[in-house]
Design a protein around this motif. Structure first.
Motif, mmCIF file in Angstrom:
data_model
loop_
_atom_site.group_PDB
_atom_site.id
_atom_site.type_symbol
_atom_site.label_atom_id
_atom_site.label_comp_id
_atom_site.label_asym_id
_atom_site.label_seq_id
_atom_site.Cartn_x
_atom_site.Cartn_y
_atom_site.Cartn_z
ATOM 1 N N GLY A 66 32.594 -26.277 -28.960
ATOM 2 C CA GLY A 66 31.864 -26.768 -28.075
ATOM 3 C C GLY A 66 30.777 -25.943 -27.276
ATOM 4 N N SER A 67 29.916 -26.365 -26.582
ATOM 5 C CA SER A 67 28.838 -25.288 -25.660
ATOM 6 C C SER A 67 29.921 -24.898 -24.320
ATOM 7 C CB SER A 67 27.687 -25.976 -25.369
ATOM 8 O OG SER A 67 26.940 -24.913 -24.666
ATOM 9 N N CYS A 68 30.365 -23.629 -24.242
ATOM 10 C CA CYS A 68 31.095 -23.307 -23.163
ATOM 11 C C CYS A 68 30.325 -22.221 -22.414
ATOM 12 C CB CYS A 68 32.534 -22.959 -23.601
ATOM 13 S SG CYS A 68 33.286 -24.109 -24.628
ATOM 14 N N ARG A 69 29.563 -22.512 -21.286
ATOM 15 C CA ARG A 69 28.886 -21.270 -20.368
ATOM 16 C C ARG A 69 29.879 -20.870 -19.331
ATOM 17 N NH1 ARG A 69 22.760 -24.048 -20.117
ATOM 18 N NH2 ARG A 69 22.245 -24.099 -22.336
ATOM 19 N N SER A 70 30.483 -21.737 -18.524
ATOM 20 C CA SER A 70 31.109 -20.981 -17.270
ATOM 21 C C SER A 70 32.283 -20.465 -17.836
ATOM 22 C CB SER A 70 31.301 -21.945 -16.396
ATOM 23 O OG SER A 70 32.183 -23.082 -17.124
ATOM 24 N N THR A 71 32.737 -20.501 -19.145
ATOM 25 C CA THR A 71 34.011 -19.778 -19.434
ATOM 26 C C THR A 71 33.762 -18.539 -20.463
ATOM 27 O OG1 THR A 71 34.424 -21.488 -20.848
ATOM 28 C CG2 THR A 71 35.625 -21.802 -18.824
ATOM 29 N N SER A 72 32.395 -18.321 -20.844
ATOM 30 C CA SER A 72 32.123 -17.578 -21.871
ATOM 31 C C SER A 72 32.627 -16.086 -21.803
ATOM 32 C CB SER A 72 30.608 -17.218 -22.157
ATOM 33 O OG SER A 72 29.935 -17.132 -21.111
ATOM 34 N N CYS A 73 32.945 -15.752 -20.680
ATOM 35 C CA CYS A 73 33.271 -14.171 -20.569
ATOM 36 C C CYS A 73 34.953 -14.246 -20.454
ATOM 37 C CB CYS A 73 33.287 -13.575 -19.054
ATOM 38 S SG CYS A 73 31.347 -13.454 -19.181
ATOM 39 N N HIS A 74 35.655 -15.293 -20.581
ATOM 40 C CA HIS A 74 37.110 -15.370 -20.520
ATOM 41 C C HIS A 74 37.683 -15.197 -21.994
ATOM 42 C CE1 HIS A 74 36.062 -17.265 -16.753
ATOM 43 N NE2 HIS A 74 37.424 -17.130 -16.438
ATOM 44 N N PRO A 75 38.744 -14.519 -22.198
ATOM 45 C CA PRO A 75 39.485 -14.334 -23.433
ATOM 46 C C PRO A 75 39.817 -15.631 -24.120
ATOM 47 C CG PRO A 75 40.547 -12.852 -21.716
ATOM 48 C CD PRO A 75 39.457 -13.795 -21.000
#
Length: 239
Positions: A66-75
């Protein structure tokens, strides 16, 4: 009727019982230090399978990305663009339509805003393209949080917290690693940030310490009931 386990003969026979299909969308996304990256997918797929035990319903194989913006920096988060997501949904619906389906329940276990809107946009674009289909687009979180008001103790619980931890404790307890920690992130109002993990270090939005398998069981039953009701409403819907 779980499509991935069916033979072509079973699929063909299933069409004599229903023309309605449940398509679960999920994500590969961080869910704190305690839940698996497949949490969204698991929830969406499990509730579809539970609904299919109660009524004639095809359940399509889950879409894991899916499209995951707010968690894009999380491993561990693997995100696709909203354009890819829209194309994927439309291609799947077109193919299922060609196979005889007419009513589509698109349920997403991932509740990100851009992700949800991409699925809704895809559905809106399909309506004029294929005049005799009916489509519903809903989020797992929407149903679980609304139906579970008398069950969930944590106000504002939204991601890897009490709701989702309870759900995975119920269906996949072996995938829960520890209890997690209460967290409510604080992003700067209106400002777009590159390093989202700076404002959301642990990837939890809620309180997973209040989760129990029993809560998860009750939530899943309530969401499945709403899916059954939605199928009936969609099949009877006339414009």
């Amino acid at each position: 009727m779980i499509i991935e386990t069916m033979t072509m003969i079973e699929f063909e026979e299933g069409l004599t019982r229903t023309r309605t299909v449940f398509v679960p969308f999920g994500s590969v996304e961080e869910h704190g230090s305690h839940l698996p990256l497949s949490t969204d997918t698991i929830q969406a797929y499990e509730v579809g399978k539970k609904a299919a035990l109660q009524i004639p319903l095809f359940v399509a194989p889950p879409i894991h990305y899916g499209s995951c913006r707010s968690t894009s920096c999380h491993p561990g988060t693997i995100s696709i663009t909203t354009a890819t997501l829209k194309s994927l949904m439309k291609d799947i619906v077109r193919s299922l339509y060609a196979q005889g389906m007419r009513n589509f329940i698109i349920l997403t276990g991932h509740a990100g805003g851009s992700h949800r809107m991409a699925l809704q946009d895809a559905g809106e674009e399909l309506l004029p393209e294929i005049p005799d289909i009916r489509i519903a687009v809903v989020t797992e979180y929407e149903l679980a949080s609304r139906e579970g008001k008398g069950i969930i103790e944590t106000e504002g619980d939204a991601h890897a917290g009490e709701i989702e931890t309870s759900r995975i404790l119920h269906t996949h307890p072996h995938l829960v690693k520890g209890a997690g920690e209460r967290e409510f992130p604080s992003f700067p109002m209106g400002i777009l940030v590159r390093n989202k993990r700076k404002y959301w270090p642990n990837g939890v939005w809620g309180d997973p310490t209040k989760a129990t398998a029993e809560k998860g069981k009750r939530l899943e039953e309530l969401v499945a009931k709403k899916i059954v009701e939605l199928v009936a409403a969609l099949e009877q819907f006339q414009e």
